[in-house]
Design a protein around this motif. Structure first.
Motif, mmCIF file in Angstrom:
data_model
loop_
_atom_site.group_PDB
_atom_site.id
_atom_site.type_symbol
_atom_site.label_atom_id
_atom_site.label_comp_id
_atom_site.label_asym_id
_atom_site.label_seq_id
_atom_site.Cartn_x
_atom_site.Cartn_y
_atom_site.Cartn_z
ATOM 1 N N MET A 109 -14.960 -13.387 29.490
ATOM 2 C CA MET A 109 -13.573 -12.999 29.777
ATOM 3 C C MET A 109 -13.087 -11.964 28.781
ATOM 4 S SD MET A 109 -10.942 -13.457 31.718
ATOM 5 C CE MET A 109 -9.179 -13.290 31.724
ATOM 6 N N SER A 110 -13.594 -12.010 27.579
ATOM 7 C CA SER A 110 -13.147 -11.076 26.561
ATOM 8 C C SER A 110 -13.903 -9.760 26.603
ATOM 9 C CB SER A 110 -13.305 -11.713 25.169
ATOM 10 O OG SER A 110 -14.661 -12.056 24.945
ATOM 11 N N SER A 111 -14.937 -9.677 27.455
ATOM 12 C CA SER A 111 -15.712 -8.452 27.516
ATOM 13 C C SER A 111 -14.885 -7.341 28.132
ATOM 14 C CB SER A 111 -16.986 -8.670 28.341
ATOM 15 O OG SER A 111 -16.651 -8.935 29.682
ATOM 16 N N PRO A 112 -15.168 -6.085 27.765
ATOM 17 C CA PRO A 112 -14.429 -4.959 28.349
ATOM 18 C C PRO A 112 -14.565 -4.898 29.861
ATOM 19 C CG PRO A 112 -15.637 -4.275 26.392
ATOM 20 C CD PRO A 112 -16.080 -5.670 26.684
ATOM 21 N N ALA A 113 -15.760 -5.240 30.380
ATOM 22 C CA ALA A 113 -15.962 -5.190 31.833
ATOM 23 C C ALA A 113 -15.036 -6.155 32.545
ATOM 24 C CB ALA A 113 -17.428 -5.498 32.167
ATOM 25 N N SER A 114 -14.852 -7.358 31.965
ATOM 26 C CA SER A 114 -13.968 -8.350 32.581
ATOM 27 C C SER A 114 -12.532 -7.860 32.593
ATOM 28 C CB SER A 114 -14.068 -9.672 31.813
ATOM 29 O OG SER A 114 -15.386 -10.161 31.823
ATOM 30 N N LYS A 115 -12.090 -7.282 31.477
ATOM 31 C CA LYS A 115 -10.726 -6.781 31.411
ATOM 32 C C LYS A 115 -10.515 -5.640 32.399
ATOM 33 C CE LYS A 115 -9.994 -8.112 26.574
ATOM 34 N NZ LYS A 115 -9.712 -7.640 25.208
ATOM 35 N N THR B 273 -12.124 -5.197 35.193
ATOM 36 C CA THR B 273 -12.144 -5.769 36.544
ATOM 37 C C THR B 273 -10.794 -6.346 36.918
ATOM 38 O OG1 THR B 273 -14.507 -6.297 36.345
ATOM 39 C CG2 THR B 273 -13.251 -7.461 38.046
ATOM 40 N N LEU B 274 -10.232 -7.151 36.028
ATOM 41 C CA LEU B 274 -8.920 -7.731 36.300
ATOM 42 C C LEU B 274 -7.841 -6.657 36.362
ATOM 43 C CD1 LEU B 274 -8.968 -10.994 34.141
ATOM 44 C CD2 LEU B 274 -9.305 -10.748 36.600
ATOM 45 N N GLY B 275 -7.945 -5.652 35.494
ATOM 46 C CA GLY B 275 -6.984 -4.550 35.536
ATOM 47 C C GLY B 275 -7.030 -3.797 36.848
ATOM 48 N N ALA B 276 -8.252 -3.549 37.353
ATOM 49 C CA ALA B 276 -8.391 -2.852 38.636
ATOM 50 C C ALA B 276 -7.822 -3.685 39.772
ATOM 51 C CB ALA B 276 -9.873 -2.541 38.893
ATOM 52 N N LEU B 277 -8.079 -5.003 39.756
ATOM 53 C CA LEU B 277 -7.525 -5.870 40.786
ATOM 54 C C LEU B 277 -5.995 -5.890 40.729
ATOM 55 C CD1 LEU B 277 -9.987 -8.914 40.639
ATOM 56 C CD2 LEU B 277 -9.746 -7.251 42.500
ATOM 57 N N LEU C 44 -19.837 -12.260 42.893
ATOM 58 C CA LEU C 44 -19.723 -10.918 42.324
ATOM 59 C C LEU C 44 -19.489 -10.910 40.821
ATOM 60 C CD1 LEU C 44 -17.501 -9.245 45.086
ATOM 61 C CD2 LEU C 44 -19.957 -8.924 44.717
ATOM 62 N N MET C 45 -18.830 -11.951 40.289
ATOM 63 C CA MET C 45 -18.375 -11.916 38.900
ATOM 64 C C MET C 45 -18.946 -13.017 38.031
ATOM 65 S SD MET C 45 -14.360 -10.917 39.442
ATOM 66 C CE MET C 45 -13.908 -9.490 40.432
ATOM 67 N N GLY C 46 -19.726 -13.920 38.596
ATOM 68 C CA GLY C 46 -20.278 -14.991 37.777
ATOM 69 C C GLY C 46 -19.441 -16.252 37.851
ATOM 70 N N PHE C 47 -19.706 -17.180 36.935
ATOM 71 C CA PHE C 47 -19.123 -18.517 37.021
ATOM 72 C C PHE C 47 -18.154 -18.842 35.885
ATOM 73 C CE2 PHE C 47 -22.926 -18.586 39.545
ATOM 74 C CZ PHE C 47 -22.610 -19.387 40.618
ATOM 75 N N ASP C 48 -17.756 -17.847 35.127
ATOM 76 C CA ASP C 48 -16.780 -18.076 34.067
ATOM 77 C C ASP C 48 -15.399 -18.227 34.696
ATOM 78 O OD1 ASP C 48 -15.148 -18.165 31.872
ATOM 79 O OD2 ASP C 48 -16.008 -16.407 30.886
ATOM 80 N N ALA D 10 -9.093 -13.670 39.005
ATOM 81 C CA ALA D 10 -9.626 -12.752 40.013
ATOM 82 C C ALA D 10 -9.428 -13.305 41.420
ATOM 83 C CB ALA D 10 -11.115 -12.499 39.759
ATOM 84 N N SER D 11 -9.598 -14.613 41.590
ATOM 85 C CA SER D 11 -9.354 -15.235 42.901
ATOM 86 C C SER D 11 -7.892 -15.095 43.292
ATOM 87 C CB SER D 11 -9.756 -16.709 42.867
ATOM 88 O OG SER D 11 -11.137 -16.866 42.632
ATOM 89 N N ALA D 12 -6.987 -15.295 42.339
ATOM 90 C CA ALA D 12 -5.562 -15.151 42.629
ATOM 91 C C ALA D 12 -5.237 -13.726 43.070
ATOM 92 C CB ALA D 12 -4.738 -15.532 41.405
ATOM 93 N N PHE D 13 -5.755 -12.743 42.359
ATOM 94 C CA PHE D 13 -5.513 -11.343 42.719
ATOM 95 C C PHE D 13 -6.077 -11.032 44.105
ATOM 96 C CE2 PHE D 13 -5.217 -10.134 38.015
ATOM 97 C CZ PHE D 13 -3.848 -9.973 38.083
ATOM 98 N N CYS D 14 -7.324 -11.441 44.353
ATOM 99 C CA CYS D 14 -7.973 -11.125 45.633
ATOM 100 C C CYS D 14 -7.258 -11.811 46.798
ATOM 101 C CB CYS D 14 -9.440 -11.545 45.592
ATOM 102 S SG CYS D 14 -10.477 -10.544 44.509
ATOM 103 N N GLY D 15 -6.845 -13.072 46.602
ATOM 104 C CA GLY D 15 -6.118 -13.755 47.665
ATOM 105 C C GLY D 15 -4.800 -13.078 47.986
#
Length: 322
Positions: A1-7, A9-13, A263-267, A274-279
């Motif tokens: 969650m703290s990785s740049p890729a995770s941030k 991803t959530l920012g894009a969503l 797509l994003m793993g199990f963390d 991400a589920s909240a954003f996508c829904g």
């Protein structure tokens, strides 16, 4: 969650969510035959409640589905499939059909309370069965089917005693509609949903431990029973309030978390938001598509079931649900 890729991803969503929300609000200005005053009235009284409803309901169903799949240890756990939404829908039907006329003015807060009570009762039954039949994932699903069948039977009996207008309202409620909520109901329901979603998302790290088993959770100083109950109550509150303003919506809480994990793993610290954003994005797109149709307002559950049914069959054929 703290990785740049995770941030990122959530920012894009989050950006996609804002764009869809803005597009739904801006759709009123595409109507060329209306005055500025009329467009402003539609924007404030119709489009804004519609956009808020789609956002909070989509987020509530998907984040609840993601959390339930961990707490119940079942990849098929979903507010609709395991009966939580059915319990809330039954209470909504009872309120719509049996409420006397002199209490109609209280609908904006009695409906969310009734739906929450129905969702909480269904959740308690499912949780009790899941703890007594631990390891038997099929039993939880069968129990949910039994609850859904029972509530459907009761609602069928209610149809016999309903007048024409109540039957029409109940039909749209069962099929799902984003156009039912007004400002008063949203004033009560939206904060409940938002608070519940924030609480569930804040439990992401705890759900990671629960996902790895009770022994792992206890070794980390977590009480699995207490944390599971907190998450389940928050899910019941979110789903009950969502049903109160939009009715029953199928498949969303099952498939969105599933594909997010693929797509994003199990963390769960990433999966839950991400589920909240996508829904929310998916329901905003459904609302936008329905809004662009000239003479029809599509029942939301019909759209989500039409999309979700084939996706669920595809996932099952690929062996993704184990």
């Amino acid at each position: 969650m703290s990785s740049p890729a995770s941030k990122w991803t959530l920012g894009a969503l989050g950006i996609v969510l804002l764009l869809c929300f803005s597009a739904l609000l801006a759709s009123v200005w595409w109507q060329a035959d209306t005055t500025a005053e009329t467009r402003w009235y539609i924007l404030v009284n119709l489009q804004l409640p519609l956009a808020i409803t789609a956002t909070v309901v989509g987020a509530a169903l998907c984040v609840s589905g993601a959390a339930l799949q961990v707490v119940l240890r079942n990849p098929l756990a979903d507010p609709g499939i395991i009966g939580i939404a059915s319990g809330a829908s039954l209470m909504a039907a009872l309120v719509l059909i049996l409420m006397p006329e002199w209490m109609v003015s209280t609908l904006h807060y009695s409906m969310p309370l009734a739906c929450f009570a129905g969702a909480l009762l269904s959740t308690a039954v499912i949780y009790r069965l899941s703890t007594r039949l631990r390891g038997l994932n099929t039993a939880v699903i069968l129990a949910g089917i039994a609850i859904t069948t029972l509530t459907s039977a009761v609602m069928g009996w209610l149809y016999l005693f309903a007048d024409a207008q109540s039957m029409r309202n109940l039909t749209f409620w069962v099929m799902g509609s984003l156009h039912q909520a007004d400002g008063w109901i949203l004033l009560w329901s939206a904060p409940l949903i938002a608070g519940s979603c924030v609480l569930i998302i804040s439990k992401g790290k705890t759900l990671n431990y629960l996902y790895n088993g009770e022994l792992t959770a206890r070794s980390a100083g977590i009480d699995p029973t207490h944390e599971s109950k907190v998450v389940l109550i928050a899910c019941a509150l979110a789903v009950g309030a969502a049903v109160a303003i939009a009715g029953s919506i199928a498949f969303l809480g099952l498939l969105v978390p599933h594909y997010v994990r693929l797509l994003m793993g199990f963390d769960n610290r990433l999966v839950l938001p991400a589920s909240a954003f996508c829904g929310a994005v998916l329901l905003l797109l459904v609302a936008l598509f329905s809004d662009l149709l000239p003479y029809a307002s599509l029942p939301v559950s019909m759209v989500t079931a039409s999309l979700g049914g084939p996706l669920l069959l595809y996932a099952l054929l690929k062996g993704q649900f184990k």
